[in-house]
Design an enzyme around this catalytic site. Structure first.
Site, PDB file in Angstrom:
ATOM      1  N   LYS A 102       3.980  50.071 -95.953  1.00  0.00           N
ATOM      2  CA  LYS A 102       3.459  51.441 -95.940  1.00  0.00           C
ATOM      3  C   LYS A 102       3.723  52.073 -97.289  1.00  0.00           C
ATOM      4  O   LYS A 102       4.675  51.689 -97.984  1.00  0.00           O
ATOM      5  CB  LYS A 102       4.182  52.271 -94.865  1.00  0.00           C
ATOM      6  CG  LYS A 102       3.430  53.511 -94.424  1.00  0.00           C
ATOM      7  CD  LYS A 102       2.500  53.208 -93.270  1.00  0.00           C
ATOM      8  CE  LYS A 102       1.723  54.408 -92.811  1.00  0.00           C
ATOM      9  NZ  LYS A 102       0.969  54.130 -91.563  1.00  0.00           N
ATOM     10  N   GLY A 117      -3.012  67.642 -82.246  1.00  0.00           N
ATOM     11  CA  GLY A 117      -3.516  67.221 -83.558  1.00  0.00           C
ATOM     12  C   GLY A 117      -4.937  66.712 -83.456  1.00  0.00           C
ATOM     13  O   GLY A 117      -5.189  65.688 -82.823  1.00  0.00           O
ATOM     14  N   GLY A 176      -7.086  65.658 -85.900  1.00  0.00           N
ATOM     15  CA  GLY A 176      -7.491  65.070 -87.181  1.00  0.00           C
ATOM     16  C   GLY A 176      -8.464  63.930 -86.949  1.00  0.00           C
ATOM     17  O   GLY A 176      -9.215  63.934 -85.968  1.00  0.00           O
ATOM     18  N   VAL A 212      -8.107  60.959 -85.871  1.00  0.00           N
ATOM     19  CA  VAL A 212      -7.941  60.251 -84.594  1.00  0.00           C
ATOM     20  C   VAL A 212      -8.128  61.225 -83.421  1.00  0.00           C
ATOM     21  O   VAL A 212      -8.915  60.977 -82.499  1.00  0.00           O
ATOM     22  CB  VAL A 212      -6.556  59.573 -84.501  1.00  0.00           C
ATOM     23  CG1 VAL A 212      -6.338  58.949 -83.124  1.00  0.00           C
ATOM     24  CG2 VAL A 212      -6.405  58.514 -85.583  1.00  0.00           C
TER      25      VAL A 212
HETATM   26  N1  PHE Z   1      -3.221  54.541 -90.918  1.00  0.00           N
HETATM   27  C1  PHE Z   1      -3.322  53.200 -90.410  1.00  0.00           C
HETATM   28  C2  PHE Z   1      -2.156  52.957 -89.441  1.00  0.00           C
HETATM   29  O1  PHE Z   1      -1.157  53.653 -89.431  1.00  0.00           O
HETATM   30  C3  PHE Z   1      -3.227  52.235 -91.527  1.00  0.00           C
HETATM   31  C4  PHE Z   1      -4.438  51.441 -91.916  1.00  0.00           C
HETATM   32  C5  PHE Z   1      -5.723  51.911 -91.862  1.00  0.00           C
HETATM   33  C6  PHE Z   1      -4.232  50.165 -92.393  1.00  0.00           C
HETATM   34  C7  PHE Z   1      -6.788  51.117 -92.221  1.00  0.00           C
HETATM   35  C8  PHE Z   1      -5.275  49.361 -92.771  1.00  0.00           C
HETATM   36  C9  PHE Z   1      -6.554  49.852 -92.695  1.00  0.00           C
HETATM   37  O2  PHE Z   1      -2.221  52.053 -88.645  1.00  0.00           O
END
Ligand code: PHE
Length: 361
Positions: free
Chosen positions: A81, A184, A186, A188
């Site tokens: 990350k 939230g 956003g 998602v």
């Molecule tokens: N934000 C995504 C997660 O937390 C991370 C991600 C998105 C990784 C798209 C790869 C491709 O799972």
């Protein structure tokens, strides 16, 4: 108070890269938790933390979550990350400049870390990062040849998790007439609200951003819950889809829901809070078990050649089987779902070890 050194020493991952971006005064942390199942992959979060130590703590935890996410989803990527910890709000050229320099860093890492969007970054930002970070950047816009936002696939996975949860709680997977509170709205949360409305659920939502709240109210005509009332509002399912760390001893004591199923990463302040939920009779769907949809759909499309339809199918099927298995383990062993998920993730990680034993130098 924990400092950088003690946080890193106590962490069980592989590497931490720290880069100070002098022009923007932003501190960039890239945490490589595990490359056991494949190259470390995870989103880039851009956020203004109280201090850089909080940012480091967040990235370490988030990277570990990605390792578990891919292991549970049975997907050939490892966990990593990135957090860009800004010290002031950045706009226009300043922000673009930072993203360009970050892209150069990703390029220099040459495949040690693959990234995509997360809170505070978008597919448009991935286009900028990819200028120098290619081919290690996922989720660029379709115009730039990418698979676009990961939000819809994550939302589909969370929605599937809710169906599994309804089956578990009520013996029927329909969301019709169940009440869900989405915290939230956003990338998602907004998509999840759409799925829930289509399924005939009673949906409520909350968001700390006034503009987002107004937009959702206009679009879906659903009740708004003030951010301070989220934990006290009765509902069947609470769905955290914003920042992490929101389930702690105090908030769990206030909940008036039957289950928690959400898209946010690291919802529990500490793993022990899963026990608090269990004691209160609230069933918790471990975050990384229901929110892996975006990461595997986008990475599957861009690196394994999945079609969009196949990606969505894989997300729904894999969330369904993983959550069902975890609820089963938790019930049989009388442990929290969080520990059950941890156990399954470890099993998947070590199974890989055994299969490859002796084949690596
Ligand atoms: N934000 C995504 C997660 O937390 C991370 C991600 C998105 C990784 C798209 C790869 C491709 O799972």
């Amino acid at each position: 108070m924990a400092d950088f050194e003690s946080l890193i020493r106590a962490w069980n991952g592989e590497s931490v890269i720290v880069h100070y971006d002098q022009p923007s005064d932003a501190m960039i942390f890239i945490a490589i938790h595990s490359s056991r199942l494949g190259p470390a992959t995870g989103g880039t979060r851009m956020h203004r933390y109280n201090n850089h130590t909080d940012a480091l703590r967040d990235v370490l935890k988030l990277a570990e979550g990605m390792t578990r996410k891919f292991a549970i989803a049975d997907f050939p990527r490892g966990g990593g990350k990135a957090v860009i910890s800004t010290s002031a709000p950045l706009f226009g050229k300043e922000r673009t400049g930072l993203l360009e320099r970050y892209g150069r860093l990703i390029g220099q890492l040459n495949g040690l870390f693959y990234t995509g969007p997360d809170i505070g970054t978008s597919p448009e930002d991935m286009d900028v990062i990819a200028e120098r970070g290619k081919p290690f950047v996922h989720s660029c816009t379709p115009d730039a040849g990418g698979a676009g936002s990961s939000g819809p696939a994550t939302a589909l996975g969370v929605f599937t998790g809710m169906q599994v949860m309804c089956e578990h709680l009520f013996g029927d997977r329909l969301l019709k007439n169940r009440t869900v509170l989405v915290q939230g709205a956003g990338s998602v949360g907004a998509q999840l609200i759409r799925h829930l409305k289509d399924a005939g659920a009673g949906v409520m939502f909350s968001d700390v951003d006034d503009q987002t709240a107004q937009w959702i109210r206009r679009k879906y005509d659903i009740p708004f819950v003030a951010p301070g009332d989220v934990f006290d509002t009765p509902c069947d399912i609470l769905s955290p889809c914003a920042m992490g760390g929101i389930l702690n001893h105090e908030t769990v004591g206030r909940l008036k829901c039957k289950a928690v199923v959400g898209g946010a990463n690291n919802q529990l302040e500490s793993p022990g809070n899963a026990e608090n939920l269990m004691q209160r009779g609230i069933v918790y769907a471990p975050d990384y078990v229901v929110n892996f949809g975006g990461a595997i759909a986008i990475t599957g499309i861009e690196s394994l050649g999945w079609s969009h339809e196949q990606a969505m199918r894989e997300v729904a099927e894999r969330v369904e089987t993983s959550l069902t298995e975890i609820l089963g383990i938790a019930k049989d062993k009388r442990i929290s779902t969080e520990y059950a998920a941890e156990e399954l993730a470890t099993r998947r990680l070590t199974r890989y070890n055994k299969q490859t034993a002796g084949t690596t130098a």
